[in-house]
Design an enzyme around this catalytic site. Sequence first.
Site, PDB file in Angstrom:
ATOM      1  CG  ASP A  93      -4.038   8.341   8.083  1.00 18.97           C
ATOM      2  OD1 ASP A  93      -3.926   7.120   8.297  1.00 18.97           O
ATOM      3  OD2 ASP A  93      -4.248   8.823   6.949  1.00 18.97           O
ATOM      4  CD  GLU A 123      -2.847  -0.980   2.494  1.00 19.30           C
ATOM      5  OE1 GLU A 123      -3.692  -1.878   2.637  1.00 19.30           O
ATOM      6  OE2 GLU A 123      -2.640  -0.097   3.333  1.00 19.30           O
TER       7      GLU A 123
END
Lengths: 410, 263
Positions: free
Chosen positions: B61, B50
């Site tokens: 995040d 990824e």
Amino acid sequence: MGKPENITTPDENGRFGDFGGRYVAETLMPPILELEKAYEEAKADPTFQAELDDFFNHYVGRPSPLYFAERLTEFADGAKIYFKRDELNHTGAHKINNCMGQILLAKRMGKSRIIAETGAGQHGVATATVAARFGLKCIVYMGATDIVRQKPNVFRMRLLGAEVRAVHSGTATLKDAMNEALRDWVTNVGDTFYCIGTVAGPHPYPAMVRDFQAIIGREAKAQILDREGRLPDAVVACIGGGSNAMGLFHDFVPETSVRLIGVEAAGRGVDSGLHAASLTGGTPGVLHGNRTYLLQDEDGQIKDAHSISAGLDYPGIGPEHAHLHDIGRAEYVSATDDEALHWFQECARLEGILPALEPSHALPRTVDLAKELGKDGLIIMNMCGRGDKDVFTIADALGEHISEGTEGTK
Amino acid sequence: MTHRIDTVFTNRKAKGQAAFVAYIMGGDPDRKTSQQVLNALPSHGVDIIELGMPFTDPAADGPTIEEAGLRSLAAGTTLTTILEMATEFRKNNDTTPLIIMGYCNPVHHMGYANFAKAAKEAGIDGAIIVDLPPEEDAGLRDAFEVHDLALIRLATPTTDEARLPRVVEGTKGFVYYVSMTGITGAAFSQAGSVTEQVAKVRKASGLPVVVGFGVKTPERAAEVAKDADGVVVGSAIVKELHENGAEAALALVKTLANATHGA
């Protein structure tokens, strides 16, 4: 997904035309769908509306007056200017209208923990106030930069029992506070209600916050008909995220004879690149759960907003404004830091009202419009907040030194 | 292009193993170092990569990945840089699936069709766009269909059974199960078993299920690998790279991959 007949109603995907929607992480989709359902039920429940009205009347201090600004009108030498005086609300701004609605809804949904983001601190103070009134835990996220700029409001929130969490990430301003509030919500989805302070965020927030703020325009419309026997030619309001403007505009949107005018913060000038005028100087993009006009660079990274007013210092704008802009129903103009500063002082001297720096941006365009419309014209400007919170910023900008120690906590 | 992804899962399954998925932030701390780490991941046991696209406002995040993104942006990384890194990677590797991961706005700004075409040309296999739930991803999904790219959806603990079919419908490659409510890199608070959830998602989607969020140690990776078809580690690798450099990060990757494959 057909377009709504009524331009003020978002479609089933929460879109006003091409704007709005629900651009959130999957973890937050179920809670925002739950919120939408709970809000629709509350909206249709007369007891919820009655409770809200009761708090509006006896706690917030509504209806707010519609005041004929006679000396400003004489000064402008044109149309009659009225102020909708939402700065007289409890906590000093229109923000509490929305907090009252959302926190009553949170209570109805059984949520025990309220979170909010704040820039200037007005929404934080309003949230902390209403959370205190209902005995709910309250956490306010605020950029570390803004905490320094707005110390008195930070102290007010703490006095009201809220925990103020400093956000150091990114640019440490309002947009980062909103990121951090979203992170909190995604972590504590079960017991937490996110009280967003403006007509932005994922659906249903833009429509819901607008509905709670629509009391401003509903009152103003009845009041102007009572005072003048006719609708105004224009209604004017400043715009950061756009909640006070959307609240004033909403009841006038179907009245096509009434011009709707939003004033964005041009900072040091839109051409300088240092501004917060998302419609005047931005392009469509996706941030904080909705598609709208944003300040962004050529690679789709969000640019910092700049304004002397912390409350307008945001790189986006509510999606309904983006739609009203694109279909030409509302007009969006801007005013610079210097203009706001100048008109703050003029308003204080002419009307005995210290406006907040946010509505100080609406004053110069209101005066321009008064001249343009001439003596037969009629304008309502939303005086959405009072300027007490801004005296230190203004003293600074004018090169005066006043002690923060004695006055700062009041 | 799902055949690289499908091949990985078929091969690991044949050996009774879970796949190891590693996340790195593209361009962190700079293009050269990041490219070096990217190119070395497959030889350190990584089955699927990824590749993070930096964004100024990564609201899903935690601080580790947010700061990595800001470092990357400060070093001048753009979406084009990330695509160039993929092109460079593909010069020496035609088998390891490369999934691009990030937020909607940079992709929206490039235009969904332009992005899909450029991603295909760069040798990318699919994308995970965190803030594009099924309700909002039709535009990108259509563009991806044209180029046979996989738009990978996320299922979470809040995705209930009524909603799950909608989430997995039209998903290709695999489904990413976010094993906790929270942000990337957070402490794993719900350290229990993911057996049941993974089975549900696998049944509903008919696809391999990879589990991420909160996996930091080889022990936890091994534990998750018992239930999942793949295990994702992101923040721990990003943190190691930042604090101790490329060699240390790759050593950690190797340990995590071995733990995942050994389970």
